[in-house]
Scaffold this motif. Structure first.
Motif, PDB file in Angstrom:
ATOM      1  N   LEU A  75      98.426  65.472  -2.497  1.00  0.00           N
ATOM      2  CA  LEU A  75      97.448  65.643  -1.416  1.00  0.00           C
ATOM      3  C   LEU A  75      96.569  64.416  -1.237  1.00  0.00           C
ATOM      4  O   LEU A  75      95.625  64.431  -0.445  1.00  0.00           O
ATOM      5  N   GLY A  76      96.872  63.364  -1.990  1.00  0.00           N
ATOM      6  CA  GLY A  76      96.112  62.123  -1.851  1.00  0.00           C
ATOM      7  C   GLY A  76      94.952  61.978  -2.810  1.00  0.00           C
ATOM      8  O   GLY A  76      94.131  61.067  -2.650  1.00  0.00           O
ATOM      9  N   VAL A  77      94.874  62.863  -3.799  1.00  0.00           N
ATOM     10  CA  VAL A  77      93.781  62.798  -4.769  1.00  0.00           C
ATOM     11  C   VAL A  77      94.142  61.831  -5.884  1.00  0.00           C
ATOM     12  O   VAL A  77      95.206  61.947  -6.504  1.00  0.00           O
ATOM     13  N   GLY A  78      93.259  60.886  -6.138  1.00  0.00           N
ATOM     14  CA  GLY A  78      93.474  59.919  -7.200  1.00  0.00           C
ATOM     15  C   GLY A  78      92.274  59.804  -8.099  1.00  0.00           C
ATOM     16  O   GLY A  78      91.304  60.576  -7.993  1.00  0.00           O
ATOM     17  N   ARG A  79      92.315  58.851  -8.970  1.00  0.00           N
ATOM     18  CA  ARG A  79      91.246  58.646  -9.934  1.00  0.00           C
ATOM     19  C   ARG A  79      89.925  58.379  -9.216  1.00  0.00           C
ATOM     20  O   ARG A  79      89.839  57.540  -8.312  1.00  0.00           O
ATOM     21  N   GLY A  80      88.892  59.107  -9.599  1.00  0.00           N
ATOM     22  CA  GLY A  80      87.575  58.937  -9.002  1.00  0.00           C
ATOM     23  C   GLY A  80      87.346  59.716  -7.727  1.00  0.00           C
ATOM     24  O   GLY A  80      86.226  59.732  -7.205  1.00  0.00           O
ATOM     25  N   ASP A  81      88.365  60.393  -7.208  1.00  0.00           N
ATOM     26  CA  ASP A  81      88.178  61.212  -6.011  1.00  0.00           C
ATOM     27  C   ASP A  81      87.546  62.552  -6.389  1.00  0.00           C
ATOM     28  O   ASP A  81      87.773  63.083  -7.478  1.00  0.00           O
ATOM     29  N   VAL A  82      86.783  63.101  -5.454  1.00  0.00           N
ATOM     30  CA  VAL A  82      86.075  64.356  -5.710  1.00  0.00           C
ATOM     31  C   VAL A  82      86.864  65.531  -5.145  1.00  0.00           C
ATOM     32  O   VAL A  82      87.223  65.543  -3.964  1.00  0.00           O
ATOM     33  N   ILE A 103      94.338  63.563 -13.993  1.00  0.00           N
ATOM     34  CA  ILE A 103      94.541  62.399 -13.107  1.00  0.00           C
ATOM     35  C   ILE A 103      93.243  61.647 -12.826  1.00  0.00           C
ATOM     36  O   ILE A 103      93.192  60.801 -11.934  1.00  0.00           O
ATOM     37  N   GLY A 104      92.188  61.953 -13.582  1.00  0.00           N
ATOM     38  CA  GLY A 104      90.947  61.205 -13.422  1.00  0.00           C
ATOM     39  C   GLY A 104      90.136  61.553 -12.200  1.00  0.00           C
ATOM     40  O   GLY A 104      89.224  60.811 -11.824  1.00  0.00           O
ATOM     41  N   ALA A 105      90.460  62.690 -11.555  1.00  0.00           N
ATOM     42  CA  ALA A 105      89.648  63.144 -10.427  1.00  0.00           C
ATOM     43  C   ALA A 105      88.376  63.811 -10.953  1.00  0.00           C
ATOM     44  O   ALA A 105      88.280  64.169 -12.126  1.00  0.00           O
ATOM     45  N   VAL A 106      87.400  63.985 -10.092  1.00  0.00           N
ATOM     46  CA  VAL A 106      86.104  64.541 -10.467  1.00  0.00           C
ATOM     47  C   VAL A 106      85.957  65.914  -9.829  1.00  0.00           C
ATOM     48  O   VAL A 106      86.102  66.061  -8.614  1.00  0.00           O
ATOM     49  N   LEU A 107      85.670  66.910 -10.647  1.00  0.00           N
ATOM     50  CA  LEU A 107      85.508  68.258 -10.108  1.00  0.00           C
ATOM     51  C   LEU A 107      84.059  68.482  -9.695  1.00  0.00           C
ATOM     52  O   LEU A 107      83.129  68.179 -10.444  1.00  0.00           O
ATOM     53  N   ASN A 108      83.905  69.037  -8.508  1.00  0.00           N
ATOM     54  CA  ASN A 108      82.581  69.408  -7.993  1.00  0.00           C
ATOM     55  C   ASN A 108      82.553  70.926  -7.800  1.00  0.00           C
ATOM     56  O   ASN A 108      82.983  71.438  -6.772  1.00  0.00           O
ATOM     57  N   PRO A 109      82.079  71.674  -8.809  1.00  0.00           N
ATOM     58  CA  PRO A 109      82.025  73.127  -8.676  1.00  0.00           C
ATOM     59  C   PRO A 109      80.862  73.557  -7.783  1.00  0.00           C
ATOM     60  O   PRO A 109      79.751  73.036  -7.898  1.00  0.00           O
ATOM     61  N   ALA A 186     105.542  62.010 -14.725  1.00  0.00           N
ATOM     62  CA  ALA A 186     105.068  61.427 -15.980  1.00  0.00           C
ATOM     63  C   ALA A 186     104.198  60.201 -15.728  1.00  0.00           C
ATOM     64  O   ALA A 186     103.151  60.013 -16.361  1.00  0.00           O
ATOM     65  N   ALA A 187     104.617  59.380 -14.795  1.00  0.00           N
ATOM     66  CA  ALA A 187     103.839  58.179 -14.484  1.00  0.00           C
ATOM     67  C   ALA A 187     102.480  58.544 -13.910  1.00  0.00           C
ATOM     68  O   ALA A 187     101.459  57.911 -14.233  1.00  0.00           O
ATOM     69  N   ILE A 188     102.441  59.570 -13.061  1.00  0.00           N
ATOM     70  CA  ILE A 188     101.171  60.013 -12.473  1.00  0.00           C
ATOM     71  C   ILE A 188     100.245  60.540 -13.564  1.00  0.00           C
ATOM     72  O   ILE A 188      99.055  60.202 -13.618  1.00  0.00           O
ATOM     73  N   LEU A 189     100.784  61.373 -14.444  1.00  0.00           N
ATOM     74  CA  LEU A 189      99.958  62.027 -15.458  1.00  0.00           C
ATOM     75  C   LEU A 189      99.483  61.061 -16.536  1.00  0.00           C
ATOM     76  O   LEU A 189      98.375  61.206 -17.064  1.00  0.00           O
ATOM     77  N   GLN A 190     100.293  60.092 -16.862  1.00  0.00           N
ATOM     78  CA  GLN A 190      99.906  59.153 -17.916  1.00  0.00           C
ATOM     79  C   GLN A 190      99.130  57.955 -17.378  1.00  0.00           C
ATOM     80  O   GLN A 190      98.311  57.374 -18.092  1.00  0.00           O
ATOM     81  N   GLY A 191      99.357  57.637 -16.131  1.00  0.00           N
ATOM     82  CA  GLY A 191      98.745  56.426 -15.603  1.00  0.00           C
ATOM     83  C   GLY A 191      97.342  56.603 -15.065  1.00  0.00           C
ATOM     84  O   GLY A 191      96.647  55.611 -14.806  1.00  0.00           O
ATOM     85  N   SER A 192      96.907  57.856 -14.890  1.00  0.00           N
ATOM     86  CA  SER A 192      95.615  58.086 -14.248  1.00  0.00           C
ATOM     87  C   SER A 192      94.595  58.768 -15.152  1.00  0.00           C
ATOM     88  O   SER A 192      93.517  59.138 -14.694  1.00  0.00           O
ATOM     89  N   ARG A 193      94.944  58.959 -16.405  1.00  0.00           N
ATOM     90  CA  ARG A 193      94.012  59.676 -17.286  1.00  0.00           C
ATOM     91  C   ARG A 193      92.673  58.932 -17.371  1.00  0.00           C
ATOM     92  O   ARG A 193      92.632  57.707 -17.497  1.00  0.00           O
ATOM     93  N   PRO A 194      91.590  59.686 -17.327  1.00  0.00           N
ATOM     94  CA  PRO A 194      90.267  59.049 -17.343  1.00  0.00           C
ATOM     95  C   PRO A 194      89.851  58.636 -18.752  1.00  0.00           C
ATOM     96  O   PRO A 194      90.393  59.122 -19.750  1.00  0.00           O
ATOM     97  N   SER A 195      88.872  57.747 -18.810  1.00  0.00           N
ATOM     98  CA  SER A 195      88.259  57.412 -20.089  1.00  0.00           C
ATOM     99  C   SER A 195      87.119  58.394 -20.344  1.00  0.00           C
ATOM    100  O   SER A 195      86.643  59.058 -19.421  1.00  0.00           O
ATOM    101  N   PRO A 196      86.644  58.498 -21.568  1.00  0.00           N
ATOM    102  CA  PRO A 196      85.540  59.424 -21.871  1.00  0.00           C
ATOM    103  C   PRO A 196      84.243  59.080 -21.156  1.00  0.00           C
ATOM    104  O   PRO A 196      83.343  59.918 -21.092  1.00  0.00           O
ATOM    105  N   ASP A 197      84.133  57.853 -20.631  1.00  0.00           N
ATOM    106  CA  ASP A 197      82.915  57.460 -19.935  1.00  0.00           C
ATOM    107  C   ASP A 197      83.021  57.601 -18.418  1.00  0.00           C
ATOM    108  O   ASP A 197      82.031  57.423 -17.708  1.00  0.00           O
ATOM    109  N   ASP A 198      84.212  57.913 -17.913  1.00  0.00           N
ATOM    110  CA  ASP A 198      84.351  58.153 -16.479  1.00  0.00           C
ATOM    111  C   ASP A 198      83.660  59.451 -16.102  1.00  0.00           C
ATOM    112  O   ASP A 198      83.609  60.402 -16.895  1.00  0.00           O
ATOM    113  N   ILE A 199      83.152  59.525 -14.880  1.00  0.00           N
ATOM    114  CA  ILE A 199      82.549  60.772 -14.423  1.00  0.00           C
ATOM    115  C   ILE A 199      83.645  61.816 -14.275  1.00  0.00           C
ATOM    116  O   ILE A 199      84.681  61.570 -13.657  1.00  0.00           O
ATOM    117  N   THR A 200      83.407  62.974 -14.867  1.00  0.00           N
ATOM    118  CA  THR A 200      84.380  64.064 -14.819  1.00  0.00           C
ATOM    119  C   THR A 200      83.856  65.270 -14.056  1.00  0.00           C
ATOM    120  O   THR A 200      84.630  66.094 -13.586  1.00  0.00           O
TER     121      THR A 200
END
Length: 547
Positions: A75-82, A103-109, A186-200
């Motif tokens: 759906l076009g969601v990537g790392r850092g997208d809300v 995938i490093g996306a940010v959840l906004n509940p 596999a490439a999507i799941l492994q290539g976009s994992r966030p770091s512990p300091d990224d906003i989650t």
């Protein structure tokens, strides 16, 4: 989306060195669960509208998280997208957060009670790219509302509808196609994992004082709170955690979604608060721990007492959001057989103070606990000087779990160069280091130059046999500046009038100048999703004679 989490980098080195930041994400914990207990029941989700119950093992939960993660990528969601989500406590909530984390996306509940005014602001402010809503919940058409807002939200590309049945249905887009088996998965799941300091997580404050503020948290800040929280409460892998508080609020998100996975424990979700059902779930699922606000504790205690059916598995009920009346602590402990733990915290920090399991039971109703490890608190005067014990002042906190800042509002971060965060609360600290919240700084009532101890007067009125809820707020007075009004919700079948209130408070030996000069009786209080009474709304009603 660029996140201006300016409060994180200056703290990293010291937090890691002190062992307060754990430098891992929920991905690491979910992977560990799959490795160590793949077939254990991770999640039991109960929907009261149709009685549906869904159970997931840790293996199934991880597979579904991967599947939805790749689906979101489609759906076009990537790392850092809300990814914004207005869901109740359904299994899709848990899966969406885990998928975003993959995938490093940010959840906004977003709370299900929010409507056009709140949502239009939050979705635009957070630049949400995807919004997930129920088709309907509690008789309200969330899909229609979401679609009506979309034309004015240029960043919002896709609306996904749970139980929608159409092309934008949650299952059609995200869970039915086996996305995790696609060649590029596999490439999507492994290539976009966030770091512990990224906003989650991007979560908006409940709105007790005005415009919602977008609180930014990383995995490090969230986990820095959850680990000592679980340790103080002696929670472990064998525990079963019931969460009936909304997971779109920090209570449910941190301690109903994240904590069970971090502990390799089991979670039970209840989407609509119904105390009889909660008691049944505690018995059938062998629930050992839950956390909720005072009204939940009141309801559960009453139901267990009236039914005569005990809840023997329940060890601990953590109650936060408002002071717990002393009589309720006694009734709850006798009726539930559980330890009642008082606590205080904020969206910006998670739980900050809790009483300890071996503390005297009276502390649950007379204090809000002592700081967790990694947390410092102090009470200061108007000049910033630390006050001695038992003197009321401004409460400031320096915590390993302090947020990264308010999105696009760094000037509101309220944190000084030494890391002290101004909570906006008034409190005093006992000689033993326990705090007691005395009110919000804006809740102070100054009558003719005399500060009225709002929380103390409220605590006395909670002892009145007819009072279920009470809030004391100011209303303007030409001569004295302000006077005090008591707003009361009576218990079912009970009543109270002004004369009875005054007589009762006099019998409690309260100073005459502290007795409210007006009484308003209501059927219900305006409240935040977590159950906190919105005093600013009561003040507004008084000013406009709407009470």
């Amino acid at each position: 989306m660029e996140f201006d989490a300016v409060l994180l980098p200056p703290r990293r080195a010291a937090s890691i060195a002190a062992g307060l930041w754990h430098d891992r994400t929920i991905n690491d914990d979910l992977d560990a669960c799959v490795a160590h207990c793949p077939d254990k029941v991770a999640l039991t989700a109960v929907r009261l509208d149709g009685g549906a119950v869904r159970r997931f093992s840790y293996r199934e939960l991880a597979t579904l998280a991967d599947r939805v993660a790749v689906g979101l990528n489609r759906l076009g969601v990537g790392r850092g997208d809300v990814v914004a989500m207005q869901l109740p406590n359904w299994w899709q909530f848990t899966v969406l957060y885990l998928a975003c984390s993959r995938i490093g996306a940010v959840l906004n509940p977003l709370m299900p009670i929010f409507r056009e005014r709140e949502l239009s602001f939050m979705l635009k402010h957070g630049d949400a790219k995807v919004l997930v809503v129920p088709k309907s919940f509690r008789g309200f058409d969330h899909e229609a509302m979401a679609r009506s807002l979309q034309p004015d939200l240029p960043a919002l590309r896709t609306i996904v509808v749970v139980d929608g049945g159409g092309a934008d249905d949650f299952d059609t887009l995200l869970t039915t196609p086996e996305w995790e088996k696609q060649p590029d998965a596999a490439a999507i799941l492994q290539g976009s994992r966030p770091s512990p300091d990224d906003i989650t997580q991007l979560i908006y404050t409940s709105g007790t004082t005005g415009e919602p503020k977008g609180v930014m948290h990383s995995a490090n800040t969230l986990m820095a709170n959850i680990v000592p929280y679980a340790q103080r409460l002696a929670l472990r892998e064998s525990d079963v955690i019931l969460m009936a508080s909304p997971m779109a609020h920090q209570t449910g998100f941190m301690y109903g979604l994240m904590m069970p996975i971090m502990l390799r424990a089991s979670a039970v979700l209840q989407d609509i608060w119904e105390p009889t059902k909660a008691a049944e779930l505690i018995r059938t699922e062998r629930v050992t721990f839950t956390m909720a606000s005072t009204p939940f504790l009141t309801d559960l205690t009453r139901v267990v007492k009236e039914s005569g059916e005990p809840v023997p598995s329940l060890k601990t009920f953590l109650c936060a959001g408002a002071p717990i009346p002393g009589p309720l602590v006694e009734q709850a402990q006798a009726g539930l057989g559980a330890k009642i733990v008082s606590a205080w915290g904020m969206t910006e920090n998670g739980a900050v103070t809790l009483i300890k399991l071996d503390d005297d039971d009276k502390l649950a109703s007379t204090t809000d606990g002592c700081p967790l490890p990694g947390v410092e608190v102090k009470v200061i005067d108007g000049d910033g000087k630390t006050l001695p014990p038992n003197q009321i002042g401004r409460l400031v906190v320096r915590s390993c779990s302090n947020f990264g800042g308010y999105l696009k509002r760094p000037h509101w971060n309220g944190t000084d160069a030494d890391g002290w965060f101004d909570t906006g609360d008034l409190a005093y600290m006992t000689a033993d280091g326990y705090i007691r919240i005395s009110g919000r700084s804006k809740d102070v009532i100054i009558r003719g130059g005399e500060n009225i101890p709002v929380v103390e007067v409220e605590a006395l009125l909670y002892k009145h046999p007819a009072v279920a809820q009470v809030a004391i707020v100011a209303y303007p007075d030409e001569r004295l500046g302000e006077r005090a009004c008591a707003v009361v919700v009576p218990k079912t079948g009970a009543s109270i009038d002004f004369a009875a209130m005054v007589e009762f408070l006099k019998a409690q030996k309260l100073a005459l100048q502290y007795i409210p000069e007006r009484l308003v009786v209501r059927d219900a209080m305006p409240a935040t999703p977590s159950g906190k009474i919105q005093k600013f709304r009561l003040r507004e009603m008084l000013q406009h004679n709407d009470l």
